[in-house]
Design an enzyme around this catalytic site. Structure first.
Site, short mmCIF file in Angstrom:
data_model
loop_
_atom_site.label_atom_id
_atom_site.label_comp_id
_atom_site.label_asym_id
_atom_site.label_seq_id
_atom_site.Cartn_x
_atom_site.Cartn_y
_atom_site.Cartn_z
N LYS A 199 3.96 8.81 9.05
CA LYS A 199 3.54 8.05 10.50
C LYS A 199 4.37 8.62 11.57
O LYS A 199 4.36 9.59 11.97
CB LYS A 199 3.47 6.59 10.18
N ASP A 242 9.19 2.90 -0.03
CA ASP A 242 8.18 3.57 0.88
C ASP A 242 8.52 2.89 2.12
O ASP A 242 7.96 2.00 2.76
CB ASP A 242 6.93 2.81 0.42
N TYR A 301 0.80 -1.24 0.06
CA TYR A 301 -0.06 -0.08 0.11
C TYR A 301 0.68 1.18 0.10
O TYR A 301 1.71 1.32 0.88
CB TYR A 301 -0.89 -0.13 1.34
C1 LIG Z 1 0.10 4.65 5.84
C2 LIG Z 1 0.98 4.45 4.60
C3 LIG Z 1 0.94 5.35 3.59
C4 LIG Z 1 -0.03 6.29 3.48
O1 LIG Z 1 -0.07 7.54 4.40
P1 LIG Z 1 -1.06 8.23 4.69
O2 LIG Z 1 -0.59 9.24 5.61
O3 LIG Z 1 -2.28 7.52 5.46
O4 LIG Z 1 -1.46 9.08 3.44
C5 LIG Z 1 1.70 4.79 2.45
N1 LIG Z 1 2.69 3.88 2.67
C6 LIG Z 1 2.67 3.28 3.60
C7 LIG Z 1 3.58 2.12 3.40
C8 LIG Z 1 1.88 3.31 4.42
O5 LIG Z 1 1.68 2.27 5.59
#
Ligand SMILES: *Cc1c(COP(=O)(O)O)cnc(C)c1O
Length: 427
Positions: free
Chosen positions: A266, A238, A143
């Protein structure tokens, strides 16, 4: 389900689409209405009826210091008094960039955003602008936020809700994204052989957290680095979840691989809305205003968010050594749970990477989305509700990660195991 919750949820559902501002919060896959939260402190989260739970969601990852850390809260209070947004550069933004760049050898330049979604979206646009290519590749079950290009076989909510793509993402855009099985060297090699010269970027969660926790095979990430470099493809890690979760830096530091771009979010926001994209000077300077690839944000680098994030990172830096203890605690918890399930004869596969874990209700091994999807989600739902009833707050989906914070005590772990014993009795 208790009555207060259903009252709050039905009230919310009359004005908020689906009653929630992010789909997984609705607890749909575990077949109930979500609890409403009033407050949280340390390892505990409290619902509107004042019941306490030991929290393993931690706002889906950010609260690594535990909720409402006194120093973070004090710093936020002090910052708020000076005004909450200026739309002009501030010094904490520079400090934030300095701290992150010092922790990530691959990051020379950085741009703050307000979410991880924006960070990943920016990284992809930048990679396309930089390479002049259109195609990108991602991995099934990973994701990267909810922007059009990456909402293809995305993990987290889409997997939980069984949504492979999404209406509203034009086919013309979806066609530009290839999605490959995670940890599959053959598929990777074949794809690069075929599309190598057309791929702008490959984006990956170096430790997957959004199909449940899946660890990367070492050769997988190494091969990814070698092949992308050879073919002029921008490699995007990511690390929105993994950044500062395992060590003071990224997973990339631990395995000694330098991606071209890194997405963060995060933890670096300390519980406020934040994201960041960073990488080499050469690529990052293609962003406007030095370059021609456009990206912007009214609240990007927001002063209050910067202070919350900086204070969190400073506290983590002081704790550098104790990341090992977090790892140890999580290991202890997972091993004890595994044994309980084993004794009870319920097959589970517990995947754990440092302080992230998922209990998959199946024999395993779980190495990619396809294997993750073999899990018994009905059994998971029963486990979830049993744990909740016994004061343990887990992510309301089989396909999510659990997290520990520095605030989780031995006593919390003990209580969690007791709850697990009680839950297993009725499973
Ligand atoms: C949470 C998450 C996102 C998206 O971040 P948001 O602040 O919710 O837009 C992108 N990549 C990873 C791996 C994530 O866990």
């Amino acid at each position: 389900m208790n009555k207060t919750t259903s009252i709050h949820f039905s009230k919310a559902s009359r004005v908020i689409s689906g009653g929630v501002n992010s789909p997984v919060r609705a607890w749909k896959s575990v077949g109930s209405s979500p609890l409403f939260v009033d407050r949280a402190r340390g390892s505990k989260i409290y619902d509107v009826d004042g019941r306490a739970y030991i929290d393993y969601v931690l706002s889906w990852g950010p609260m690594i210091l535990g909720h409402a850390h006194p120093k973070v809260i004090a710093a936020i209070r002090a910052a708020v008094k000076e005004g909450t947004s200026f739309g002009a550069p501030t010094r904490p933004e520079t400090s934030m960039a300095e701290v992150i760049a010092s922790a990530f050898p691959s990051i020379e330049r950085l741009r703050m955003t307000s979410s991880g979604t924006e960070a990943a979206m920016t990284a992809i646009r930048l990679a396309r602008g930089y390479t002049g290519r259109k195609l990108i590749a991602k991995f099934d079950g990973c994701y990267h936020g909810h922007s059009d290009s990456v909402l293809i076989k995305a993990g987290s909510g889409p997997t939980t809700l069984g949504i492979p793509g999404s209406p509203g993402v034009p086919e013309d855009i979806a066609r530009l994204t290839l999605s490959l099985p995670y940890n599959d060297l053959d598929a990777l090699e074949k794809t690069i052989r075929r599309y190598g010269s057309k791929l702008a970027a490959i984006i990956v969660e170096p430790v997957a957290g959004n199909m449940g926790v899946v660890s990367p095979q070492k050769e997988f990430l190494e091969k990814l680095r070698t092949l992308t470099a050879k073919n002029g493809i921008v490699l995007i890690f990511d690390e929105v979840i993994t950044g500062f979760r395992f060590a003071f830096g990224g997973y990339q530091n631990l395995i000694g691989i330098k991606p071209d771009l890194t997405c963060l979010g995060k933890i670096i926001g300390g519980g406020l809305p934040v994201g960041a994209v960073g990488g080499s000077k050469k690529i990052m300077e293609r962003l406007a205003p030095t370059g021609d690839v456009y990206q912007a944000g009214t609240l990007s680098g927001n002063p209050v968010a910067m202070i919350a994030g900086l204070t969190t990172l400073n506290l983590l830096q002081a704790k550098k050594q104790s990341f090992a203890s977090l790892d140890k605690k999580t290991g202890q918890l997972c091993r004890a749970m595994e044994e309980m399930f084993f004794k009870k004869g319920i097959p589970v596969c517990i995947n754990r990477v440092f302080s992230m874990f998922t209990v998959f209700f199946q024999e395993g091994p779980v190495v990619n989305l396809q294997t993750a999807l073999q899990s018994d989600t009905k059994m998971f739902a029963r486990f979830f509700h049993g744990m909740l009833k016994n004061g343990i707050w887990l992510a309301p989906s089989q396909y999510e990660a659990g997290f520990l914070s520095f605030a989780h005590t031995e006593n919390d772990l003990q209580k969690t195991l007791e709850a697990c014993t009680k839950t297993l009795r009725n499973l």
